[in-house]
Design a protein around this motif. Structure first.
Motif, mmCIF file in Angstrom:
data_model
loop_
_atom_site.group_PDB
_atom_site.id
_atom_site.type_symbol
_atom_site.label_atom_id
_atom_site.label_comp_id
_atom_site.label_asym_id
_atom_site.label_seq_id
_atom_site.Cartn_x
_atom_site.Cartn_y
_atom_site.Cartn_z
ATOM 1 N N ASP A 146 0.151 7.322 9.235
ATOM 2 C CA ASP A 146 -0.894 6.405 9.183
ATOM 3 C C ASP A 146 -2.015 6.949 8.457
ATOM 4 O O ASP A 146 -2.825 6.045 7.567
ATOM 5 C CB ASP A 146 -1.165 6.088 10.425
ATOM 6 N N GLU A 147 -2.388 8.046 8.705
ATOM 7 C CA GLU A 147 -3.580 8.819 7.972
ATOM 8 C C GLU A 147 -3.485 8.738 6.590
ATOM 9 O O GLU A 147 -4.397 8.468 5.882
ATOM 10 C CB GLU A 147 -3.801 10.236 8.546
ATOM 11 N N SER A 150 -3.649 4.983 5.327
ATOM 12 C CA SER A 150 -4.969 4.565 5.264
ATOM 13 C C SER A 150 -5.898 5.317 4.144
ATOM 14 O O SER A 150 -6.659 4.605 3.468
ATOM 15 C CB SER A 150 -5.626 5.047 6.683
ATOM 16 N N ARG A 153 -5.003 3.623 0.804
ATOM 17 C CA ARG A 153 -5.568 2.359 0.812
ATOM 18 C C ARG A 153 -7.300 2.442 0.537
ATOM 19 O O ARG A 153 -7.702 1.642 -0.244
ATOM 20 C CB ARG A 153 -5.489 1.547 2.183
ATOM 21 N N GLY A 154 -7.868 3.304 1.116
ATOM 22 C CA GLY A 154 -9.209 3.515 0.795
ATOM 23 C C GLY A 154 -9.341 3.895 -0.671
ATOM 24 O O GLY A 154 -10.290 3.517 -1.313
ATOM 25 N N ASP A 157 -8.872 0.650 -2.878
ATOM 26 C CA ASP A 157 -9.901 -0.311 -2.724
ATOM 27 C C ASP A 157 -11.014 0.147 -3.397
ATOM 28 O O ASP A 157 -12.064 -0.639 -3.650
ATOM 29 C CB ASP A 157 -10.059 -0.504 -1.244
ATOM 30 N N ARG A 174 1.360 -1.529 0.208
ATOM 31 C CA ARG A 174 1.304 -2.631 1.006
ATOM 32 C C ARG A 174 2.620 -2.502 2.096
ATOM 33 O O ARG A 174 2.563 -2.831 3.313
ATOM 34 C CB ARG A 174 1.437 -3.777 0.376
ATOM 35 N N GLU A 177 2.086 0.213 4.423
ATOM 36 C CA GLU A 177 1.337 -0.167 5.529
ATOM 37 C C GLU A 177 1.902 -1.058 6.651
ATOM 38 O O GLU A 177 1.638 -0.812 7.802
ATOM 39 C CB GLU A 177 -0.101 -0.973 4.929
ATOM 40 N N ARG A 181 2.547 0.173 10.657
ATOM 41 C CA ARG A 181 2.007 -0.657 11.683
ATOM 42 C C ARG A 181 3.364 -0.957 12.542
ATOM 43 O O ARG A 181 2.928 -0.813 13.693
ATOM 44 C CB ARG A 181 1.583 -1.961 11.212
ATOM 45 N N LYS A 184 3.832 2.278 14.680
ATOM 46 C CA LYS A 184 2.699 2.523 15.656
ATOM 47 C C LYS A 184 2.811 1.681 16.790
ATOM 48 O O LYS A 184 2.732 1.798 17.928
ATOM 49 C CB LYS A 184 1.268 1.961 14.792
#
Length: 387
Positions: A146-147, A150, A153-154, A157, A174, A177, A181, A184
């Motif tokens: 996840d880290e 993320s 994604r940052g 963006d 995508r 992600e 999810r 998790k």
């Protein structure tokens, strides 16, 4: 592709395209600048000799002010200006088309729009760094990724819209992600099942809430993903539920047995019957507390318990006939209360009324007062039996 360039300086905007030609030496590339709202062409430009060598990649640029106004209907076509642009729409569409030469193909690798003076290579490098960052993540196999997802994604963006168009694996990000999810959510379900711990017949009552919480978490996960492969301890939840289901059946059968044991309730066995009734009622209340009201639907002789309670209360009313004031004796004070009620000086209700109606005619009058008085002085030993 469409792009909103409102807020940018039209006179400083430049279009950059990286492409290559394979075959068709006289191939050229047409670029139409159109209003995205209605597809109306605002201008166009043909780029000739798109590659010096067949099959080699080349990069060229064109300023927005070099687009020609194809609507003017005059030769030569005038160039577009910022004023012309603002009179239409800030939303634009770039349509790339190839000249009618079937012998050749044109491939587009990148398409970037930037302000004049910008370091184009730096912009492309930044986009490529994000591409590499996404590719480095690889296949999603755990929630621990996840880290990295993320962070990717940052970085994506933070790119400009034009740079984002160069990130060829944005859709893969995508997909990552969504996969993270799921991992998790699955991890949360696994943790909820692990929280049940060891479950035995002795600790079922203490573990029941944990089992219900784990089931709720699993159901929410399964409804969304319908994939149990990540729930590695699902068998533990099922085993716990089966143990609880067996205990539930035992508890229901135990209550049914207690009700059956009550048998017929008579005046002679009232004390013994009351003990059995209260034991069955306690078991019933415990069953409801553990499993909810709906569990009573499975107790097929529950009506027998209710009937036994009603019979006991009928045979053992919560008052003594004639003892209206409930002081433990029948005397003139009780007779006086009955008489006062009969002449509307007081009003007896509930148990007091039932205690005063010693002749069982559903009213309290002077005849009841007389019988109470007679009982108090020993002229009669019993009141008339109810019919």
């Amino acid at each position: 592709m469409s792009l909103d360039i409102s807020g940018y300086d039209f006179n400083q905007l430049t279009l950059g395209v990286s492409l290559r030609r394979t075959g068709g030496e006289d191939s050229s590339l047409g670029i139409d600048l159109r209003n995205a709202a209605d597809q109306r062409m605002l201008g166009s430009r043909w780029y000739e000799q798109i590659a010096a060598q067949d099959g080699e990649w080349t990069y060229f640029e064109m300023r927005f002010t070099d687009f020609e106004n194809g609507l003017a209907g005059i030769e030569p076509w005038p160039k577009w200006t910022a004023e012309d642009w603002n009179s239409n729409s800030p939303m634009s569409m770039f349509r790339l088309c190839q000249s009618a030469n079937v012998a050749g193909t044109i491939e587009i690798d990148s398409f970037v729009i930037y302000n004049e003076g910008a370091d184009v290579q730096s912009l492309i490098d930044e986009a490529n760094e994000v591409v590499d960052r996404i590719a480095a993540i690889g296949e999603i196999t755990s929630a621990a990724q996840d880290e990295a997802v993320s962070a990717a994604r940052g970085a994506y963006d933070a790119l400009s819209e034009s740079q984002q168009s160069l990130v060829t694996n944005a859709e893969a990000l995508r997909t990552m992600e969504l996969a993270v999810r799921q991992y998790k959510t699955a991890a949360n379900v696994v943790a909820a099942i692990d929280a049940i711990g060891e479950i035995t017949l002795d600790n079922l009552d203490q573990k029941r809430e944990a089992v219900l919480d784990a089931r709720e978490a699993y159901n929410a996960y399964h409804e969304k993903y319908a994939d149990d492969t990540l729930i590695t301890n699902l068998a533990d939840l099922i085993a716990a539920e089966q143990l609880i289901a067996g205990k539930r059946a035992d508890d229901i059968n135990a209550l049914k047995a207690l009700i059956t044991a009550i048998g017929e309730v008579t005046k002679e066995n009232s004390a013994e019957a009351l003990a059995k009734i209260e034991a069955a009622e306690a078991a019933r209340d415990s069953l409801i507390e553990k499993y909810g009201d709906e569990v009573l639907d499975e107790v097929d002789n529950l009506a027998d318990l209710e009937a036994a309670r009603a019979k006991y209360e009928e045979l053992n009313p919560d008052y003594v006939l004639g003892d209206i004031n409930a002081d433990g004796k029948i005397d003139a004070s009780d007779a006086l209360l009955a008489l006062q009620h009969s002449v509307n000086l007081t009003k007896l209700e509930g148990a007091k009324f039932a205690a005063a109606d010693v002749n069982h005619d559903d009213k309290v009058d002077a005849s009841d007062a007389l019988m109470i008085l007679q009982k108090s002085v020993g002229l009669i030993t019993e009141f008339p039996a109810a019919e």
